[in-house]
Design an enzyme around this catalytic site. Sequence first.
Site, mmCIF file in Angstrom:
data_model
loop_
_atom_site.group_PDB
_atom_site.id
_atom_site.type_symbol
_atom_site.label_atom_id
_atom_site.label_comp_id
_atom_site.label_asym_id
_atom_site.label_seq_id
_atom_site.Cartn_x
_atom_site.Cartn_y
_atom_site.Cartn_z
ATOM 1 N N TYR A 136 41.118 45.089 39.543
ATOM 2 C CA TYR A 136 42.071 44.937 38.495
ATOM 3 C C TYR A 136 41.419 45.530 37.291
ATOM 4 O O TYR A 136 41.600 44.722 36.039
ATOM 5 C CB TYR A 136 42.551 43.374 38.337
ATOM 6 C CG TYR A 136 43.086 42.896 39.656
ATOM 7 C CD1 TYR A 136 43.537 43.835 40.657
ATOM 8 C CD2 TYR A 136 43.766 41.667 39.897
ATOM 9 C CE1 TYR A 136 44.429 43.492 41.825
ATOM 10 C CE2 TYR A 136 44.456 41.383 40.754
ATOM 11 C CZ TYR A 136 44.666 42.266 41.899
ATOM 12 O OH TYR A 136 45.216 41.632 42.922
ATOM 13 N N LYS B 14 34.648 43.799 52.198
ATOM 14 C CA LYS B 14 35.063 44.634 53.227
ATOM 15 C C LYS B 14 34.177 45.797 53.217
ATOM 16 O O LYS B 14 34.027 47.096 53.192
ATOM 17 C CB LYS B 14 36.455 45.394 52.889
ATOM 18 C CG LYS B 14 37.198 46.142 53.944
ATOM 19 C CD LYS B 14 37.540 45.614 55.246
ATOM 20 C CE LYS B 14 37.922 46.570 56.132
ATOM 21 N NZ LYS B 14 38.086 45.866 57.699
ATOM 22 N N ASP C 88 39.653 40.966 56.362
ATOM 23 C CA ASP C 88 40.815 40.884 57.347
ATOM 24 C C ASP C 88 40.327 39.670 58.141
ATOM 25 O O ASP C 88 41.175 38.969 58.746
ATOM 26 C CB ASP C 88 40.796 42.071 58.017
ATOM 27 C CG ASP C 88 39.543 42.776 58.106
ATOM 28 O OD1 ASP C 88 38.505 42.460 57.906
ATOM 29 O OD2 ASP C 88 39.588 43.930 58.961
ATOM 30 N N ASP D 156 42.640 37.175 45.183
ATOM 31 C CA ASP D 156 44.057 36.880 44.841
ATOM 32 C C ASP D 156 45.000 36.797 46.194
ATOM 33 O O ASP D 156 45.711 35.925 46.307
ATOM 34 C CB ASP D 156 44.439 38.099 43.995
ATOM 35 C CG ASP D 156 45.925 38.099 43.265
ATOM 36 O OD1 ASP D 156 46.505 37.030 43.663
ATOM 37 O OD2 ASP D 156 46.500 39.124 42.870
ATOM 38 N N ASP E 80 46.758 33.164 47.792
ATOM 39 C CA ASP E 80 47.945 33.010 48.176
ATOM 40 C C ASP E 80 48.584 32.447 49.536
ATOM 41 O O ASP E 80 49.345 31.586 49.764
ATOM 42 C CB ASP E 80 48.768 34.097 47.825
ATOM 43 C CG ASP E 80 49.295 34.423 46.356
ATOM 44 O OD1 ASP E 80 48.518 33.634 45.469
ATOM 45 O OD2 ASP E 80 50.036 35.322 45.980
#
Length: 357
Positions: A138, A189, A222, A246, A250
């Site tokens: 971001y 990752k 993942d 982020d 959630d």
Amino acid sequence: MRTHKIAAIPGDGIGQEVIPAGLEVLRALTERAGDFQLDVQEFPWGSDFYRATGRMMPEDGLKTLEGFDAIYFGAVGDPHLPDSLTLWGLRLNICQGFDQYANIRPTRVLPGLESPLRHLAPGGLDWVIVRENSEGEYAGHGGRAHRGHAIEIATETSIFTRVGVERIMRTAFRIAQSRPRKLLTVVTKSNAQRHGMVFWDEIAAEVAKDFPDVTMEKELVDAMAARMVRKPASIDTVVATNLHADILSDLAGALAGSLGVAPTANLDPSRHRPSMFEPIHGSAFDITGKGIANPIATFWTACMMLEHLGEKPAAARLMRAIEMATAKGVLTPDLGGTATTKDVTAAVVEAIRADNQ
């Protein structure tokens, strides 16, 4: 009497409903405590402000906010405006402008709430997700070229600096160190993203040497998403990049019952600038104006704000009041109940006034 200056920014959508509810609860709390007060100033910044002025916040908005001890933020986003405009014009403008690089998101299942996870034991989901909040995916670095042509291109570059990664790692290790299990999971990752993510892993290993009492483990993002669903009790403190955390947070909110109960703190741990406290759920225009927005996340966020301000007894009293209300079944529709925003607020205020601890 101790006084803390609070800038309240309800923002958009249900932010304009839950922040007033939060301020009502905070007033009851200060009256009950009697040894501190909150000097609150409200700012009407957001999408309506943009329609009137052409800006989401005034040009000197950050300078205005500098004089406050904390910012109590509702939500940003409007279905009639581009998300990139609203988000970067207000929330990210404040977060990056004040270098609020540590985004802290605690998650647990409150009394009376039901997780969608079957057979979840009491206490089986109790996490803190630490999100890098200033760079990464971001960072806003990239651009567009050849617009409208077949060769049009868009780039979005993730930025990872040694300073940025090391400071969020140290924040995460300190939080893990403060919790009973002293377990930190570093999420990346790095199997597919061999530069920034490998850099992230390397710095985590370096910082770990300064925290020998903390057990550090690595997990791919993942695999982490699957683990949160299948083995929630195996997780305690998590640190991840801006994008990964982020998304994972959630998921965490949903597994705890609803995004309506998920709080957030955007911290400048150096305390050179005010930190900002907000619920995760966003502007939720689909329920705006219906009076059913869940204020629990906003109340829990207020607990985090009070802890940051040094008012830990008041924060604990507010958390007890929240848990009393949920345990009694005063729940909004997102949690399977029929209570309104006002009902939940009234129940928490009543619990604050009845608290004898």
